[in-house]
Structures are given as C-alpha cells and as structure tokens.
Design an enzyme around this catalytic site. Structure first.
Site, PDB file in Angstrom:
ATOM      1  CE1 TYR A   1      38.179  57.531  31.532  1.00 25.54           C
ATOM      2  CE2 TYR A   1      37.740  55.384  30.534  1.00 25.54           C
ATOM      3  CZ  TYR A   1      38.470  56.180  31.416  1.00 25.54           C
ATOM      4  OH  TYR A   1      39.454  55.621  32.158  1.00 25.54           O
TER       5      TYR A   1
ATOM      6  CB  SER B   1      38.482  51.425  39.909  1.00 28.23           C
ATOM      7  OG  SER B   1      37.693  51.661  38.777  1.00 28.23           O
TER       8      SER B   1
ATOM      9  CG  ASP C   1      38.899  48.973  37.485  1.00 28.08           C
ATOM     10  OD1 ASP C   1      39.911  49.604  37.082  1.00 28.08           O
ATOM     11  OD2 ASP C   1      37.746  49.412  37.362  1.00 28.08           O
TER      12      ASP C   1
ATOM     13  NE  ARG D   1      37.390  51.333  34.123  1.00 23.71           N
ATOM     14  CZ  ARG D   1      37.529  52.587  34.517  1.00 23.71           C
ATOM     15  NH1 ARG D   1      36.951  53.556  33.861  1.00 23.71           N
ATOM     16  NH2 ARG D   1      38.242  52.879  35.590  1.00 23.71           N
TER      17      ARG D   1
ATOM     18  CD  GLN E   1      32.738  45.703  39.637  1.00 25.55           C
ATOM     19  OE1 GLN E   1      32.671  45.342  40.808  1.00 25.55           O
ATOM     20  NE2 GLN E   1      31.746  46.299  39.003  1.00 25.55           N
TER      21      GLN E   1
END
Lengths: 361, 361
Positions: free
Chosen positions: A225, A132, A129, A121, A126
C-alpha cells in the site's frame, strides 16, 4: 459417514450481497478432501445457483450454523454471531481494521475466527488472497460501469458517416482493481493511462498496454500500500491531477490507505473541468471516496459529469466472484484440515496465525 | 444575416429518448455550409450536451419549430406535427412501415418529410444510413448489457486461485447490430459465434473473429434482410437452435423482418436448457422479440436465466448516438441545399425520392 469435518454455508444476509461462500465446483473438491458440506436452502439463489446444483455436487441442504466450520462472505451480524456454536470455526471477511468489536464478540462466543482480509500477502498464501480475487472483479466491473455511463463509445468506431475516436480512460491507484480496470478498458478499445504514488507499479501499468502518468510525487508504503501524503504533497497532487483529468473521458479511482479515510484525488473543480458527458467511477466509496463529489452508493450528475460510487461491485457478478472467493476459502480450509478431513489447526503456521483474529480460549 | 436556410433542433419529447438530432460539432459544419441552426434550449441536456456548447458552435437558442427545416430523432407526436409550419421540411425517423398515418398527417399539414428509415441502401447514401449508425450503437450496448447481467466474466481470468474460462456468446441475426455485438463481445474476451439465415454473412461473422453456426437453413431475402421462413423451416430452426443454445453463457438476438412480427428463435424450452446465471439479450423487443419469454422493455429472470429486452438502446449512449445520427442528417441536408445554403431539392435524385415520404402539394 460424517465423522469428518462439516462445513456450513449460510445464505448471506447483508443488503445487496449476492455472493455465496462456496460454489458447487468447490464443494466437489472439498468432498474429495473428505469434508462434508451443508448448504442453507437458497444460499446460492442470489448468484443464480440453484439448490440442486449444490446437491448434485455432493452437499446436503440443512442448517449451516450447526457445522464445525462456517464459511461466509460478509462479516456476521449480531444474530449470526449468536447462531455460531461455541468451539466452532468461522471463515470470512471480518473487517478487523474497521470493526474490531466483531472479533471481541466472536471471542466471547468461543469461536475461532479467520479473517480473509488478514491472510498474509506472501507467495504461499496467494491462492487464499480474497482481497485480490475480489478486487479483480471490482476492477472489471468498474471499467464496464464507466463504459455504461459514458455517453460515448469506448472503442474507436469507423462508419460511412465518419469516425469517432476511442475514449481516454485514466485509472488513479493501480493495485489489483486498478490494473484490471486498465486491462478491461483497453480490451474495450479505450486509450488507457494509469497513475499511482508507488513508482514501482509503472511497469505493471505498461504491461497492460496503458501509459504511465508521472506527477513526480512518490509515497511507497508497506504491505504493497501507499503511505499517506503530507498536506503539501496532497495539495500539489490535487492541483496536477486537476489539470491532467480534463483530458479524459472516464476516470476510475481506487486509492485507499488501510484503516484511514480515502484520499481526495479528484476535486469538485477537477470534475467541473471535465468535458460534459464524462464519467468518474469511484471505487473508494466505502472509505469516503476519492472524488470530492462522491456520494457513496449513489450516482450523481454534476456539471454534466456522472460520478458513480458503486459499493460492493463483486456482488454484481455473483457467480464468478463467489467461485474465486470459494477457491480462496478452499485453499485456507485445506491448510486447516488433515488428509482425513479432520480439523488440525497449526497456529504456529505464519498464514494461519496471520489470518486468525480470535481463538477459542 | 439569415437569408439562408434555418435548421431547427427541437428537444426530443418521447419517453426515454436521450438523443438529439444535431450535436455541436455538426452544427459547426452546417454553419460552414451557410446554414443557420436554431436549437431549443435544453435540447442536448439528456445527452449531457449543455446549451452553451451549441452556442459556442455557432447555433442560436430559440424556437426550432419556426425553422425552414426541422430535424428530429423520433417521429413527431401530434402536438409536434401541429407545430410544424406549412411549407417546412421535416427530417427524422418517421416509422413509415409501422405508422403510415404519420405521413398522412404530415401531408395534411403541408410538410415535406424525409424518413431516415427510407434512405435507399446504396453506396452513395451510406453516409446517411442512420439505421446502420444506430444499429452499431445498439450492438455495442447489447454486448455490454449481456456482460453486465451475466453472473460470470466475459474474459478468461487467471488468478493465483485458478482460472475461469471465457464466456461463450452466441449472436442470432447478424446485421450491423449483430456484427457489432460479436465484435464487442470478442473485444471483451468472450468466445463468439454468429448465426443467420443469410449464408452470405458467414464471411463477415468470421471477419470479426467469431465462429459461424450452420444449421443448414437458408432464407436470403431482399434489401439485405431475410425472408420469413416457412412453418416447417421455423420449427426445424427452433429445434436445432434449442440444442445449440444450451452451450452458451449469453445469447444476443437481433432478428427482424421489416414490417412483421419478429421471429421466435429462442423458445421457453431453450431458455430452460441454459445454465443458471446465463443471459438472453433480445434486441427485437420493439417488434415482439426473438425470445418466447421476452417482455419488451423489461428484464425477467426465468429458470435462473436473465432475459433482457432493452428498447431504444442507442438512447442509452446519447452523445455518440446523436453524433453519428447528426452526421447522417448532415449528409442528407447537404444533398438538399445549394452552395449558398438555400433549399434546392431535386426530387428526381434516387436518394431524395427514396427518403421522401410526403411532399408539400
């Protein structure tokens, strides 16, 4: 003409999986990068993408398992692992944390495999990803599901016979899915509130027009997280949430700790305290659920409250979920091939190394 | 204590009917007007309104058919007509245009009946306009259904892997339901366009942020409805709509002419011209449908396009649909009783006379 790398797109085999790993628009872009694409006939049908749309975009129809690189959405089952050629590359969700045996089976098969879950990440990755991109779909659908099951309106409605107030929606766990759920509920006219144990997301919650619910319990963890709470913190959290929840028409939960059972945020007692006709949508069903009354994959009504635990929500909006996923796959593929479209994998690259779960010996 | 008028609320018996004619909030208001309310046990359960919520609001549980005034949502079936006392009053949807035999049966039973459909559409009676209040619910749900079945997003989505454009939604027939569908689709982020043969609604369409589609065919009728088109007009309309529709992701149709079969606005050929994964939601299914491929009550997929024809959408959001309906019933009841809560019906009143479909001889 096909000295360049061939990318194969199988039809997904998992029950209820309507997504497909590439869509015609992305096939076009891969063709422009000198890659060939072979699509299994019917691969896009569940997403209502006909075969001829793939052909029109430059793919051929055929056996995807003979390809140099096989791109999938769901982890391959045993038959599919057996269908992969030794020396080929597999890209897809591979559940490395919950199903480590899969990587072992792929290694034994002589396959080099990249797990979309393991893409680091970091900013540069990105565009790859997929967690996401699919969480965006899940959050949107979760808000829609809450609106669908609520016996009341989300928006305020003014009629000649009087006004009905807007629904109050609470989202517990504000990652990508939670933020999208807040944004969608707000679009629909609901009053929205977000809660998370990571205080750093409060500003993101406010940026989508929602209020921030502060219970004074903080548990920031690593990799974006949260850490698991202590027993005492968990008990205090459940008690305070139980009180807060009674004031909401819909509660959407998304709290997960990687590799662990999802935390219980909504107790049976809290559900009992909700107004009749209210809704809980639990997005953590795959890891046990955030609501004590959740039955993963089912919709139950308890104390006149609907508790829905949909699994694999992205598959319920298959075309765009596939398109976003395909773009993530495309970005990773572009990292794995050279300008002529030949495979050229640099295992010293942080993203490549992070995503690789097993490598041809 | 019960010398005043007793209002009875039966449990609805029609298949799929989750609404109930009164909700606790409105029971309270009727109590304040010196009316007594008797609710059949379980009458609100399908709307997730428990019996004790009615009791808490001042109603008693018991036999609603012994009441002076029985309030219903759906037209009474034969058994229910037989259960009504001679000399009692019935209020509800009674389908006077499509089921004239119902009024005859009620007359023979010695019942005075008021049809919610027959409330005159004048300013003073707006608070009793249940067709409009329920059409608001239907329009909201229709937009949600279109979003649910579309394989794509309604809102524009910007992600690290690129952007998906907003959905394009076309609403054919812009009455109350159509306007609410436009408003809801727009809330969700879609680009919206409205079409109607009544040119006077163009401003209303623009007022909810939608574009107006002008095909140059005008057919204003009476009572706010359109007149039926001539065959030549209909053919030209279908031809032009067929061309326009290909550009939209979702088409919601609501066109009805009272007492007649719904006009065909979306031909099979037009559906075939839509992009795969697109959606048609046909709200005119009860009178045959606006789409040639509609199967009333069913969801069919043809040429990779989903054609949904939901029946009785208000029943899918039962609490608020019931609340809005109950307020309409309350407004009519207040016109029928005096300050002491005794029945006092003035049949010379325009609203009373208009709504009355049969009167105790």
């Amino acid at each position: 003409m096909t000295a360049n790398t061939v990318v194969g797109v199988p039809k997904e085999s998992a029950a209820g999986e309507r997504r497909v790993a590439l869509v015609p628009k992305v096939v076009e872009r891969l063709r422009a990068r000198n890659l060939s694409v072979v699509v299994e006939p019917g691969a896009g049908l569940a997403a209502l993408i006909p075969d001829d749309a793939y052909v029109h975009s430059g793919a051929t129809l055929g056996d995807p398992w003979a390809a140099d690189v096989v791109v999938k959405v769901a982890p391959p089952n045993e038959t599919e692992v057996g269908a992969l050629r030794a020396g080929s590359v597999l890209i897809g969700f591979l559940a490395p944390l919950t199903d480590p045996g899969k990587a072992k089976a792929l290694r034994e098969r002589g396959v080099t495999a990249f797990a979309m879950e393991s893409i680091p990440r970091i900013s540069r990755a990105q565009s790859m990803d997929a967690l996401s991109s699919q969480a965006n779909v899940a959050g949107y659908r979760a808000a829609m599901l809450a609106a669908e099951h609520l016996t009341r309106f989300f928006p305020m409605l003014t009629t000649a016979a009087g006004t009905v107030p807007p629904a109050k929606v609470l989202v517990l766990g504000v990652g990508v899915a939670g933020l999208q759920a807040l944004a969608t509920a707000r679009r629909l006219g609901a009053h929205t509130t977000g809660y998370d144990v990571r205080p750093e997301v409060a500003d993101q919650v406010r940026s989508v027009g929602a209020q921030w619910l502060d219970l004074g319990i903080e548990a920031a963890g690593s990799g974006g997280y949260a850490r698991a709470l202590t027993d005492a913190e968990r008990e205090e959290q459940q008690r305070q949430l139980g009180k807060a929840i009674t004031g909401f028409d819909a509660v959407i939960t998304t709290a997960q700790v990687p590799g662990r059972t999802a935390p219980t945020l909504v107790t049976a007692e809290a559900v009992e305290g909700m107004r009749a006709g209210s809704v809980v949508v639990d997005l953590a069903g795959e890891s046990g659920g955030n609501c004590e009354l959740t039955e993963p994959g089912e919709i139950v009504v308890a104390h006149s409250v609907t508790v829905a635990s949909p699994l694999n929500l992205p598959a319920t909006m298959p075309e765009h979920a596939s398109e976003l996923y395909a773009r993530n796959v495309q970005a990773l593929l572009e990292l794995l091939v050279d300008a002529d479209g030949a495979l050229s994998v640099d295992f010293t690259d942080e993203v490549v190394a992070g995503a690789c779960v097993t490598k041809e010996a």
